[in-house]
Structure formats: structure tokens, C-alpha cells
Design a protein around this motif. Structure first.
Motif, PDB file in Angstrom:
ATOM      1  N   GLU A  63       0.828  -1.207   0.000  1.00 32.58           N
ATOM      2  CA  GLU A  63       0.000   0.000   0.000  1.00 32.58           C
ATOM      3  C   GLU A  63       0.866   1.263   0.000  1.00 32.58           C
ATOM      4  OE1 GLU A  63      -2.877   2.142   3.182  1.00 32.58           O
ATOM      5  OE2 GLU A  63      -3.325   0.028   2.769  1.00 32.58           O
ATOM      6  N   ALA A  64       1.944   1.259   0.777  1.00 30.34           N
ATOM      7  CA  ALA A  64       2.799   2.445   0.902  1.00 30.34           C
ATOM      8  C   ALA A  64       3.706   2.639  -0.309  1.00 30.34           C
ATOM      9  CB  ALA A  64       3.652   2.348   2.170  1.00 30.34           C
ATOM     10  N   GLN A  65       4.237   1.547  -0.869  1.00 34.34           N
ATOM     11  CA  GLN A  65       5.234   1.648  -1.931  1.00 34.34           C
ATOM     12  C   GLN A  65       4.680   1.339  -3.327  1.00 34.34           C
ATOM     13  OE1 GLN A  65       8.485   2.608  -1.287  1.00 34.34           O
ATOM     14  NE2 GLN A  65       7.897   2.841   0.846  1.00 34.34           N
ATOM     15  N   GLY A  66       3.547   0.655  -3.387  1.00 33.91           N
ATOM     16  CA  GLY A  66       2.970   0.301  -4.682  1.00 33.91           C
ATOM     17  C   GLY A  66       3.503  -1.002  -5.243  1.00 33.91           C
ATOM     18  N   GLU A  67       4.588  -1.506  -4.676  1.00 35.61           N
ATOM     19  CA  GLU A  67       5.167  -2.775  -5.112  1.00 35.61           C
ATOM     20  C   GLU A  67       6.103  -3.286  -4.017  1.00 35.61           C
ATOM     21  OE1 GLU A  67       7.700  -2.338  -8.545  1.00 35.61           O
ATOM     22  OE2 GLU A  67       8.566  -0.509  -7.773  1.00 35.61           O
ATOM     23  N   VAL A  68       6.401  -4.566  -4.100  1.00 35.89           N
ATOM     24  CA  VAL A  68       7.314  -5.183  -3.149  1.00 35.89           C
ATOM     25  C   VAL A  68       8.375  -5.906  -3.958  1.00 35.89           C
ATOM     26  CG1 VAL A  68       7.545  -6.825  -1.256  1.00 35.89           C
ATOM     27  CG2 VAL A  68       5.468  -5.460  -1.455  1.00 35.89           C
ATOM     28  N   ASP A  69       9.577  -5.329  -3.995  1.00 35.50           N
ATOM     29  CA  ASP A  69      10.644  -5.894  -4.821  1.00 35.50           C
ATOM     30  C   ASP A  69      11.350  -7.073  -4.165  1.00 35.50           C
ATOM     31  OD1 ASP A  69      10.332  -4.210  -7.024  1.00 35.50           O
ATOM     32  OD2 ASP A  69      11.643  -2.683  -6.159  1.00 35.50           O
ATOM     33  N   ASN A  70      11.829  -6.902  -2.961  1.00 34.27           N
ATOM     34  CA  ASN A  70      12.612  -7.952  -2.307  1.00 34.27           C
ATOM     35  C   ASN A  70      12.132  -8.074  -0.864  1.00 34.27           C
ATOM     36  OD1 ASN A  70      14.530  -9.659  -1.213  1.00 34.27           O
ATOM     37  ND2 ASN A  70      16.206  -8.757  -2.377  1.00 34.27           N
ATOM     38  N   PHE A  71      11.082  -8.844  -0.688  1.00 34.77           N
ATOM     39  CA  PHE A  71      10.432  -8.945   0.609  1.00 34.77           C
ATOM     40  C   PHE A  71      11.355  -9.563   1.657  1.00 34.77           C
ATOM     41  CE2 PHE A  71       7.067 -10.785   3.481  1.00 34.77           C
ATOM     42  CZ  PHE A  71       6.628  -9.558   3.964  1.00 34.77           C
ATOM     43  N   ALA A  72      12.153 -10.547   1.277  1.00 33.03           N
ATOM     44  CA  ALA A  72      13.072 -11.176   2.242  1.00 33.03           C
ATOM     45  C   ALA A  72      14.079 -10.150   2.773  1.00 33.03           C
ATOM     46  CB  ALA A  72      13.784 -12.365   1.607  1.00 33.03           C
ATOM     47  N   SER A  73      14.614  -9.313   1.916  1.00 34.63           N
ATOM     48  CA  SER A  73      15.546  -8.272   2.368  1.00 34.63           C
ATOM     49  C   SER A  73      14.835  -7.275   3.273  1.00 34.63           C
ATOM     50  CB  SER A  73      16.155  -7.533   1.176  1.00 34.63           C
ATOM     51  OG  SER A  73      17.047  -8.375   0.495  1.00 34.63           O
ATOM     52  N   PHE A  74      13.619  -6.912   2.916  1.00 31.00           N
ATOM     53  CA  PHE A  74      12.820  -6.008   3.751  1.00 31.00           C
ATOM     54  C   PHE A  74      12.652  -6.602   5.148  1.00 31.00           C
ATOM     55  CE2 PHE A  74       8.551  -5.043   5.421  1.00 31.00           C
ATOM     56  CZ  PHE A  74       8.690  -3.683   5.637  1.00 31.00           C
ATOM     57  N   LEU A  75      12.364  -7.906   5.228  1.00 34.43           N
ATOM     58  CA  LEU A  75      12.180  -8.555   6.528  1.00 34.43           C
ATOM     59  C   LEU A  75      13.467  -8.554   7.346  1.00 34.43           C
ATOM     60  CD1 LEU A  75       9.913 -11.541   5.473  1.00 34.43           C
ATOM     61  CD2 LEU A  75       9.227  -9.462   6.712  1.00 34.43           C
ATOM     62  N   ARG A  76      14.602  -8.789   6.683  1.00 35.38           N
ATOM     63  CA  ARG A  76      15.887  -8.745   7.399  1.00 35.38           C
ATOM     64  C   ARG A  76      16.128  -7.355   7.988  1.00 35.38           C
ATOM     65  NH1 ARG A  76      17.311 -11.617   2.722  1.00 35.38           N
ATOM     66  NH2 ARG A  76      17.693 -13.828   3.160  1.00 35.38           N
ATOM     67  N   VAL A  77      15.851  -6.329   7.192  1.00 36.21           N
ATOM     68  CA  VAL A  77      16.026  -4.950   7.662  1.00 36.21           C
ATOM     69  C   VAL A  77      15.061  -4.657   8.811  1.00 36.21           C
ATOM     70  CG1 VAL A  77      15.808  -2.514   7.008  1.00 36.21           C
ATOM     71  CG2 VAL A  77      17.009  -4.116   5.504  1.00 36.21           C
ATOM     72  N   CYS A  78      13.834  -5.154   8.724  1.00 35.00           N
ATOM     73  CA  CYS A  78      12.877  -4.981   9.827  1.00 35.00           C
ATOM     74  C   CYS A  78      13.447  -5.553  11.115  1.00 35.00           C
ATOM     75  CB  CYS A  78      11.555  -5.682   9.512  1.00 35.00           C
ATOM     76  SG  CYS A  78      10.553  -4.869   8.260  1.00 35.00           S
ATOM     77  N   CYS A  79      14.051  -6.734  11.035  1.00 35.62           N
ATOM     78  CA  CYS A  79      14.615  -7.373  12.234  1.00 35.62           C
ATOM     79  C   CYS A  79      15.766  -6.562  12.807  1.00 35.62           C
ATOM     80  CB  CYS A  79      15.085  -8.789  11.896  1.00 35.62           C
ATOM     81  SG  CYS A  79      13.733  -9.948  11.579  1.00 35.62           S
ATOM     82  N   VAL A  80      16.659  -6.094  11.957  1.00 38.55           N
ATOM     83  CA  VAL A  80      17.797  -5.297  12.430  1.00 38.55           C
ATOM     84  C   VAL A  80      17.307  -3.991  13.028  1.00 38.55           C
ATOM     85  CG1 VAL A  80      19.894  -4.078  11.713  1.00 38.55           C
ATOM     86  CG2 VAL A  80      19.436  -6.382  10.856  1.00 38.55           C
ATOM     87  N   ARG A  81      16.340  -3.350  12.375  1.00 38.53           N
ATOM     88  CA  ARG A  81      15.799  -2.095  12.907  1.00 38.53           C
ATOM     89  C   ARG A  81      15.103  -2.332  14.236  1.00 38.53           C
ATOM     90  NH1 ARG A  81      11.971   0.509  10.319  1.00 38.53           N
ATOM     91  NH2 ARG A  81      12.477   2.410  11.418  1.00 38.53           N
ATOM     92  N   TYR A  82      14.409  -3.436  14.376  1.00 38.69           N
ATOM     93  CA  TYR A  82      13.760  -3.780  15.645  1.00 38.69           C
ATOM     94  C   TYR A  82      14.801  -3.786  16.761  1.00 38.69           C
ATOM     95  CZ  TYR A  82      11.644  -6.910  19.146  1.00 38.69           C
ATOM     96  OH  TYR A  82      11.192  -7.482  20.313  1.00 38.69           O
ATOM     97  N   LEU A  83      15.920  -4.440  16.525  1.00 41.57           N
ATOM     98  CA  LEU A  83      16.980  -4.495  17.538  1.00 41.57           C
ATOM     99  C   LEU A  83      17.610  -3.118  17.766  1.00 41.57           C
ATOM    100  CD1 LEU A  83      18.678  -7.859  16.513  1.00 41.57           C
ATOM    101  CD2 LEU A  83      17.103  -7.442  18.439  1.00 41.57           C
ATOM    102  N   MET A  84      17.840  -2.366  16.701  1.00 39.61           N
ATOM    103  CA  MET A  84      18.420  -1.028  16.835  1.00 39.61           C
ATOM    104  C   MET A  84      17.488  -0.103  17.612  1.00 39.61           C
ATOM    105  SD  MET A  84      20.087  -0.477  13.039  1.00 39.61           S
ATOM    106  CE  MET A  84      20.604   1.208  13.361  1.00 39.61           C
TER     107      MET A  84
END
Length: 135
Positions: A63-84
Motif C-alpha cells: 500500500e505504501a510503496q505500490g510494489e514489493v521488490d525484495n520482501f526477504a531483504s525487507f524482513l531482514r532490515v525490519c529485524c535489524v531495525r527492531y533491535l536497533m
């Protein structure tokens, strides 16, 4: 220094493929086990299953971006940001406190200030001094 990382359980970086239903379609996501553990922790805070969390993230990202290019990478970044964000004190360490009730705009603004370089911080300070809106 490297021993701290090399000595970790090798199972943490083994990958696992999980099937999930997103945007009406069954698909698979391959991530390292450590990320699946973190996604389980994140989901559990708001009483969601990992599959429910992934579906919600996918839908909101679409909804925010209009497309999802690399969902697995997005999830990895979500995890790192969660910890940060936990290390910065923006997300409470108490796993019983839901994430959904946190003030996301304020947290994102603080994160942007922390991640901004000296030039960005100076530009924001100048805007604020001139009555402009600082991000």
C-alpha cells in the motif's frame, strides 16, 4: 573479536523456507533461522503469528510503496531495525509490551535524527531556527 561471531551456533545462519499467504497468494520466504526467531518475537508482542505478521507487513508495504521488490531483504532490515530501536530505547525491551501501540511517527522522527549525518542535522537546526519545519 571475530570469535564472538564465528563461535555462534551455525544453526542461526542456516536458511529455512516457510510458506505464507500474502495478498491472496501462497508464496514462500527463505530467511536465516535467526531472522525467523526475531520475527516470532516481533509477532508475539502483538499476539500475531509469524504468518499474520508477514501478511500484514506485505500488505502495508504494498500500500505504501505500490510494489514489493525484495520482501526477504525487507524482513531482514525490519529485524535489524527492531533491535536497533530497542537499543535506542524507542521499543521497550519488555516483550509483553505490544509494538502496535507505540507512537510510530515520533519513533521514526527520532530515528531519522540519529541516522542523519552532521550536514543533515545542521540543515534541520537552521530550518528550525528560521521557523521552518524540521523533520
Amino acid at each position: 573479536m571475530c570469535q564472538l561471531f564465528i563461535g555462534a551456533d551455525p544453526a542461526l545462519w542456516e536458511t529455512r523456507l516457510r510458506s505464507v499467504r500474502m495478498h491472496g497468494y501462497a508464496t514462500s520466504v527463505r530467511l536465516e533461522n535467526i531472522y525467523w526467531r526475531l520475527l516470532g518475537e516481533i509477532a508475539g508482542r502483538d499476539r500475531l503469528s509469524v504468518a499474520e505478521l508477514l501478511a500484514r507487513l506485505y500488505e502495508e508495504l504494498l500500500e505504501a510503496q505500490g510494489e514489493v521488490d525484495n520482501f526477504a531483504s525487507f524482513l531482514r532490515v525490519c529485524c535489524v531495525r527492531y533491535l536497533m530501536l530497542q537499543m535506542a530505547g524507542d521499543i521497550p525491551a519488555d516483550r509483553m509490551q505490544p509494538i502496535g501501540g507505540l507512537d510510530a511517527p515520533s519513533i521514526l522522527a527520532r530515528e531519522r535524527r540519529r541516522l542523519a549525518g552532521p550536514d543533515d542535522q545542521h540543515r534541520e537546526a537552521s530550518k528550525a531556527a528560521q521557523g521552518g519545519i524540521a523533520v
